[in-house]
Motif scaffolding. Structure first.
Motif, PDB file in Angstrom:
ATOM      1  N   GLU A 117       0.580  -1.565  -0.130  1.00 58.61           N
ATOM      2  CA  GLU A 117       0.023  -0.053   0.005  1.00 58.61           C
ATOM      3  C   GLU A 117       0.762   1.081  -0.096  1.00 58.61           C
ATOM      4  OE1 GLU A 117      -3.531   0.635  -0.020  1.00 58.61           O
ATOM      5  OE2 GLU A 117      -3.498  -1.338   0.144  1.00 58.61           O
ATOM      6  N   LEU A 118       2.144   1.346   0.783  1.00 60.41           N
ATOM      7  CA  LEU A 118       3.271   2.613   0.881  1.00 60.41           C
ATOM      8  C   LEU A 118       2.999   2.308  -0.234  1.00 60.41           C
ATOM      9  CD1 LEU A 118       5.053   4.521   2.881  1.00 60.41           C
ATOM     10  CD2 LEU A 118       6.331   2.834   2.657  1.00 60.41           C
ATOM     11  N   ARG A 119       3.604   1.572  -1.372  1.00 58.81           N
ATOM     12  CA  ARG A 119       4.442   1.981  -2.706  1.00 58.81           C
ATOM     13  C   ARG A 119       3.654   2.352  -3.755  1.00 58.81           C
ATOM     14  NH1 ARG A 119       3.413  -1.701  -6.835  1.00 58.81           N
ATOM     15  NH2 ARG A 119       5.400  -1.403  -8.205  1.00 58.81           N
ATOM     16  N   LEU A 120       2.369   1.634  -3.084  1.00 58.46           N
ATOM     17  CA  LEU A 120       0.753   2.265  -4.004  1.00 58.46           C
ATOM     18  C   LEU A 120       1.056   4.155  -3.870  1.00 58.46           C
ATOM     19  CD1 LEU A 120      -1.676   0.332  -4.728  1.00 58.46           C
ATOM     20  CD2 LEU A 120       0.022   0.551  -6.110  1.00 58.46           C
ATOM     21  N   GLU A 121       1.427   4.134  -2.675  1.00 54.70           N
ATOM     22  CA  GLU A 121       0.550   5.387  -2.112  1.00 54.70           C
ATOM     23  C   GLU A 121       2.147   7.055  -2.801  1.00 54.70           C
ATOM     24  OE1 GLU A 121      -1.748   6.924  -0.722  1.00 54.70           O
ATOM     25  OE2 GLU A 121      -0.639   9.484  -0.312  1.00 54.70           O
ATOM     26  N   MET A 122       3.429   6.173  -2.761  1.00 53.23           N
ATOM     27  CA  MET A 122       4.217   6.419  -2.665  1.00 53.23           C
ATOM     28  C   MET A 122       4.269   6.470  -4.340  1.00 53.23           C
ATOM     29  SD  MET A 122       6.106   7.358  -0.482  1.00 53.23           S
ATOM     30  CE  MET A 122       7.343   8.086  -1.177  1.00 53.23           C
ATOM     31  N   GLY A 123       3.617   6.010  -4.830  1.00 55.16           N
ATOM     32  CA  GLY A 123       3.540   6.076  -6.847  1.00 55.16           C
ATOM     33  C   GLY A 123       2.834   7.167  -6.896  1.00 55.16           C
ATOM     34  N   ARG A 124       1.500   7.242  -6.610  1.00 58.26           N
ATOM     35  CA  ARG A 124       0.666   8.488  -6.793  1.00 58.26           C
ATOM     36  C   ARG A 124       1.135   9.202  -6.202  1.00 58.26           C
ATOM     37  NH1 ARG A 124      -2.729   5.721  -3.467  1.00 58.26           N
ATOM     38  NH2 ARG A 124      -3.260   4.010  -5.033  1.00 58.26           N
ATOM     39  N   ARG A 125       2.437   9.777  -5.269  1.00 56.56           N
ATOM     40  CA  ARG A 125       2.441  10.288  -4.776  1.00 56.56           C
ATOM     41  C   ARG A 125       3.789  11.322  -6.001  1.00 56.56           C
ATOM     42  NH1 ARG A 125       1.721  11.949   1.542  1.00 56.56           N
ATOM     43  NH2 ARG A 125       0.010  11.071   1.541  1.00 56.56           N
ATOM     44  N   LEU A 126       3.695  10.316  -6.461  1.00 51.76           N
ATOM     45  CA  LEU A 126       5.096  11.317  -7.312  1.00 51.76           C
ATOM     46  C   LEU A 126       4.769  10.754  -8.719  1.00 51.76           C
ATOM     47  CD1 LEU A 126       8.317   8.905  -5.684  1.00 51.76           C
ATOM     48  CD2 LEU A 126       7.787  11.452  -5.276  1.00 51.76           C
TER      49      LEU A 126
END
Ligand code: ASP
Length: 587
Positions: free
Chosen positions: A404-413
């Protein structure tokens, strides 16, 4: 015909022609001596002009046209002095010579334009008006195109479209059934299919060899964002095939759809990764591989330094966010709060920043030497400027939180580009999953999915170890299809039912018709089903399936337009022999 042309096709090449158009009044504007009306139909919008000077009475009629009146206009095509390059018909307008009002309209409850003022609920209540909006209509047209291309490809591959019944008995997908009471057989019920699974297998026993159907399925599941109680599958089954044949055939379907619908070609074969690899690298069995940032296990590397959060835990993992070493305290707090939300449920986050000179600073500096930290950077492939984010806990839970963190970082970046499509196959799913509540195994896919031959030996001794011949097609982090090679011999099927806790009698009662059929020469077979609504939504660059269904239910599973579910008459209940326990009904 009421018209010579549609509202979307006239251009400068028609200049001077006399034409008749019919459609809806999108809006009308009075500008001094001129009245302009935008006339809309399925194909587009054409501007009509009425001139007070040349025909005052006609212009008077035009001025009184309300929004959504249905009219027919005859006039001549003229070149616009003020062209609109944003409209397909923006070079021309129709100098109206005649107008018929075919129907009037109440004032619509919201404006029928691309940017409407109508809220969700209102647009759902008047869905037929919402569907007049160009952007909503184009979603339904995309769906149509998808359906035609699915048929074209599968027909070309020799698949036969067969309809299967809707009033059936429970299917094996394991969700809750919608049931339909029988009037003729009081006290007995049909179930609506969660999928045509058993029927497509029977069609293989019947020798049809290659079957498909674009079919409604029904699952009475808990409400969750963007789930519909009735949805559509592209359902397929093939005989005398191995898993490899299914993957190739349906990768072919995916390529065909991307080519015909999106104009996209994929050079390489779709990647294939095992379920285990998907979980350990992406923390998910439906990884979004539009970007990297994979998970690295660092459990051993961080042990033995007295850092309490990383001691005595089964698993520690990290992701490395490119270019984020400059993140502020506030940004780090925000992302820590993100993983602590109950939906993710992590205890916290440990970070380490790889500075421009290669040195590493961390929130756990006190416990880790510069060498320890440099080693972590090396293990995770982090470069200068990258930010390492680490989490610890039980293995599966932590991997899922890291996912989930990976996806969120992907979203933020900004790495989740809706115009990029990254399909892949996830294969080798476990055959079974354990449910702690009911203390029994469930089939991860369904009970007709075959175990891998080499794992059959563990079926009774170590069932967790048994992998299935099951596969999913995943696009951009969404599972859009899944299937399996089926069991076709009675012994394996009995063993499977036994593992799932069915007695022979129960298995016979629920699926006896299929087990009986298998006694008459079932060919080796397997198949797959795709979520048609979701695939269409993805092709449309959206993750809201409702937008791609002509008449969807809202997120409370209600159709607010026809107002259902609703009560039925006492006579109907009496005929069905049903009594409603009023006091126990929920809201
Ligand atoms: N019937 C399965 C499902 O709906 C798909 C399949 O195994 O073909 O998930």
């Amino acid at each position: 015909m009421y018209r010579t042309h549609t509202c979307g096709e006239l251009s400068i090449s028609n200049k001077g022609e006399k034409v008749t158009l019919a459609g809806w009044v999108q809006r009308s504007r009075d500008l001094g001596g001129m009245t302009f009306v935008d006339l809309r139909d399925r194909y587009g919008i054409t501007q009509l002009v009425f001139n007070m000077e040349t025909d005052a009475s006609l212009c008077g009629i035009a001025r009184k046209l309300g929004r959504e009146f249905v009219i027919r206009v005859t006039g001549s095509v003229a070149e616009r002095s003020n062209k609109n390059p944003k409209m397909a018909t923006g070079d021309i307008e129709i100098i109206a010579g005649n107008i018929d009002i075919l129907n009037t309209s109440d004032v619509p409850p919201f404006t029928i334009e691309e940017n409407t003022d109508g809220g969700d609920e209102l647009r759902m209540k008047y869905r037929y008006l919402d569907l007049r909006r160009q952007n909503v209509r184009s979603n339904i047209l995309l769906r149509h195109k998808m359906a035609q291309e699915v048929r074209r490809y599968l027909d070309g591959e020799g698949f036969i479209e067969v309809e299967t019944p809707v009033l059936i008995k429970s299917t094996p997908e394991g969700a809750r059934d919608f049931v339909v009471p029988s009037r003729i057989h009081n006290g007995e019920f049909y179930a609506l299919p969660q999928s045509p699974q058993t029927f497509k297998q029977l069609l293989m026993v019947a020798g049809f060899d290659k079957y498909f159907q674009i079919v409604k399925c029904f699952r009475d599941e808990d409400l969750r964002a963007d789930r519909q109680p009735e949805f559509t599958q592209i359902d397929c089954e093939m005989s005398f095939i191995h898993q490899e044949d299914i993957l190739n055939t349906f990768e072919g379907l995916a390529r065909h759809l991307f080519r015909e619908v999106k104009g996209l070609e994929f050079g390489k074969k779709f990647p294939r990764i095992s379920y285990d690899e998907a979980i350990s690298r992406y923390g998910s069995d439906k990884p979004d591989i539009r970007f990297g940032m994979g998970i690295t296990e660092i459990t051993e590397a961080v042990r033995g330094r007295n850092f309490a959060p990383f001691e005595q835990v089964a698993y520690v993992g990290a992701i490395s966010a490119p270019g984020c070493a400059g993140w502020s305290r506030k940004q780090l707090d925000e992302i820590t709060d993100f993983v602590k939300r109950p939906q993710i449920g992590a205890k916290g986050l440990v970070w380490a920043k790889v500075e421009a000179d290669g040195s590493v600073r961390s929130s756990a500096d006190k416990f880790y030497s510069p060498d320890d930290l440099a080693n972590l950077a090396l293990m995770t492939g982090s470069d200068a400027g990258d930010l390492l984010l680490m989490m610890a806990g039980p293995r599966e839970k932590t991997l899922s939180a890291l996912g989930e963190l990976r996806l969120e970082m992907g979203r933020r970046l900004g790495l989740l580009d809706a115009s990029v499509y990254a399909p892949l196959w996830v294969v080798d799913f476990p055959l079974l999953e354990w449910d702690d509540e009911t203390k029994r195994f469930y089939a991860k896919h369904h009970p007709f999915t075959s175990p891998k031959t080499e794992d059959l030996q563990y079926m009774e001794t170590d069932p967790f170890r048994v992998r299935a011949n099951a596969y999913d097609l995943v696009i951009n982090g969404t599972e859009i299809g899944g299937g399996s090679i089926r069991i076709h011999d009675p012994e394996t099927q009995s063993l499977m039912f036994k593992t799932l806790g069915f007695t022979a009698e129960e298995a016979q009662k629920q699926f006896g018709f299929l087990l009986n059929a298998f006694r008459f020469g079932a060919p080796p077979h397997g198949g797959i089903a795709f979520g048609f609504d979701r695939w269409t939504a993805i092709m449309g660059g959206s993750d809201t399936i409702r937008d791609y269904i002509a008449f969807p239910k809202n997120n409370q599973a209600r159709d607010v337009m026809i107002d259902t579910p609703s009560t039925i008459k006492q006579e109907q209940l009496d005929e069905l022999g049903i009594e409603i326990k009023k006091e126990e009904r929920g809201s």
